[in-house]
Motif scaffolding. Structure first.
Motif, PDB file in Angstrom:
ATOM      1  N   GLY A 182       0.812  -1.210   0.000  1.00 11.90           N
ATOM      2  CA  GLY A 182       0.000   0.000   0.000  1.00 11.90           C
ATOM      3  C   GLY A 182       0.847   1.261   0.000  1.00 11.90           C
ATOM      4  O   GLY A 182       0.520   2.244  -0.678  1.00 11.90           O
ATOM      5  N   ILE A 183       1.941   1.241   0.742  1.00 10.62           N
ATOM      6  CA  ILE A 183       2.853   2.387   0.773  1.00 10.62           C
ATOM      7  C   ILE A 183       3.481   2.609  -0.600  1.00 10.62           C
ATOM      8  O   ILE A 183       3.528   3.735  -1.108  1.00 10.62           O
ATOM      9  CB  ILE A 183       3.950   2.160   1.839  1.00 10.62           C
ATOM     10  N   LEU A 218       7.166  13.627  -4.141  1.00  4.26           N
ATOM     11  CA  LEU A 218       7.004  12.531  -3.181  1.00  4.26           C
ATOM     12  C   LEU A 218       7.623  12.861  -1.830  1.00  4.26           C
ATOM     13  O   LEU A 218       8.781  13.266  -1.739  1.00  4.26           O
ATOM     14  CB  LEU A 218       7.657  11.263  -3.732  1.00  4.26           C
ATOM     15  N   THR A 219       6.836  12.702  -0.765  1.00  6.71           N
ATOM     16  CA  THR A 219       7.340  12.797   0.603  1.00  6.71           C
ATOM     17  C   THR A 219       6.668  11.710   1.440  1.00  6.71           C
ATOM     18  O   THR A 219       5.596  11.210   1.080  1.00  6.71           O
ATOM     19  CB  THR A 219       7.029  14.168   1.244  1.00  6.71           C
ATOM     20  N   ILE A 220       7.299  11.370   2.535  1.00 10.19           N
ATOM     21  CA  ILE A 220       6.728  10.381   3.447  1.00 10.19           C
ATOM     22  C   ILE A 220       5.384  10.864   3.973  1.00 10.19           C
ATOM     23  O   ILE A 220       4.424  10.087   4.088  1.00 10.19           O
ATOM     24  CB  ILE A 220       7.687  10.098   4.625  1.00 10.19           C
ATOM     25  N   TYR A 263      -2.426   6.655   7.000  1.00 14.51           N
ATOM     26  CA  TYR A 263      -1.604   6.175   8.103  1.00 14.51           C
ATOM     27  C   TYR A 263      -0.827   7.353   8.662  1.00 14.51           C
ATOM     28  O   TYR A 263      -0.743   8.417   8.027  1.00 14.51           O
ATOM     29  CB  TYR A 263      -0.605   5.111   7.633  1.00 14.51           C
ATOM     30  N   SER A 264      -0.227   7.172   9.800  1.00 15.79           N
ATOM     31  CA  SER A 264       0.643   8.210  10.349  1.00 15.79           C
ATOM     32  C   SER A 264       2.017   8.091   9.690  1.00 15.79           C
ATOM     33  O   SER A 264       2.423   7.002   9.272  1.00 15.79           O
ATOM     34  CB  SER A 264       0.789   8.040  11.858  1.00 15.79           C
ATOM     35  N   GLU A 310       8.124   2.915   9.808  1.00 21.31           N
ATOM     36  CA  GLU A 310       8.383   1.562  10.304  1.00 21.31           C
ATOM     37  C   GLU A 310       8.714   0.609   9.163  1.00 21.31           C
ATOM     38  O   GLU A 310       9.383  -0.401   9.358  1.00 21.31           O
ATOM     39  CB  GLU A 310       7.166   1.040  11.075  1.00 21.31           C
ATOM     40  N   TYR A 311       8.255   0.950   7.961  1.00 19.77           N
ATOM     41  CA  TYR A 311       8.486   0.090   6.795  1.00 19.77           C
ATOM     42  C   TYR A 311       9.618   0.614   5.908  1.00 19.77           C
ATOM     43  O   TYR A 311      10.351  -0.172   5.306  1.00 19.77           O
ATOM     44  CB  TYR A 311       7.200  -0.024   5.969  1.00 19.77           C
TER      45      TYR A 311
END
Length: 202
Positions: A17-18, A34-36, A45-46, A52-53
């Motif tokens: 999904g990410i 693109l950024t986190i 999601y946070s 974490e991934y």
């Protein structure tokens, strides 16, 4: 299904999904956008969960690079395996290369450092190696079939790849006239290069 397997499936689905979210952002804004945080917002999601991934944006790009080359190699292998004649095999993998890039322009950009994407060159070379090897192996089959020996097989295969990448990159950036004739151009280029290589090494 046990709890361990269930957790692994959830982790894999989250990871996918990410990566899918990152591609959606790139398709809409380009890779420079693109950024986190944007990925986290898109998949609801946070940012800490995304971290974490993937430790960074670069880690996401590296994962996509590896996926892209895996998919490209698989597509080229299938195209090659559909033919016995080595000349037709090389023509087929050239078209498969274009079809992959046409269907996945965002992945192709990551794989080749386009649109401002910066990825570790060593990792890119490592991920691209199976693709390079496939071209080299099919070219060697053609030379054997024609009873020709090349002292520079690696260089010859790189010339083929470079020409193909040039056409595909120009096509994706819409810098070629008559873009609808890309397949014909790829076939003509591949044919000319193969004939030239055979003459040079004969």
């Amino acid at each position: 299904m046990g709890s361990k397997e269930r957790r692994e499936r959830i982790k894999q689905a989250t990871r996918e999904g990410i990566l899918s979210g990152a591609r959606q952002i790139a398709q809409a804004e380009g890779w420079s956008g693109l950024t986190i945080r944007k990925v986290a917002e898109l998949i609801e999601y946070s940012p800490s969960m995304v971290y974490e991934y993937f430790a960074s944006k670069e880690a996401i790009l590296e994962a996509l690079l590896e996926i892209g080359f895996q998919q490209l190699t698989n597509a080229m292998q299938q195209a090659s395996a559909a033919h016995v004649d080595p000349y037709q095999r090389l023509q087929a993998i050239a078209l498969a290369y274009w079809h992959f890039a046409q269907a996945n322009p965002d992945l192709y950009q990551v794989m080749h450092g386009m649109d401002g994407v910066t990825v570790n060159p060593e990792l890119r070379n490592q991920a691209a190696w199976p693709t390079c090897l496939l071209v080299e192996q099919d070219l060697q089959l053609l030379l054997i079939d024609e009873q020709v020996t090349s002292p520079n097989l690696r260089e010859d295969s790189e010339i083929l790849w470079a020409a193909l990448h040039g056409i595909v990159s120009l096509a994706l950036s819409q810098r070629l006239s008559q873009a609808e004739q890309i397949e014909a151009r790829i076939q003509r280029t591949t044919q000319a290069l193969l004939q030239g290589l055979l003459m040079t090494n004969s």
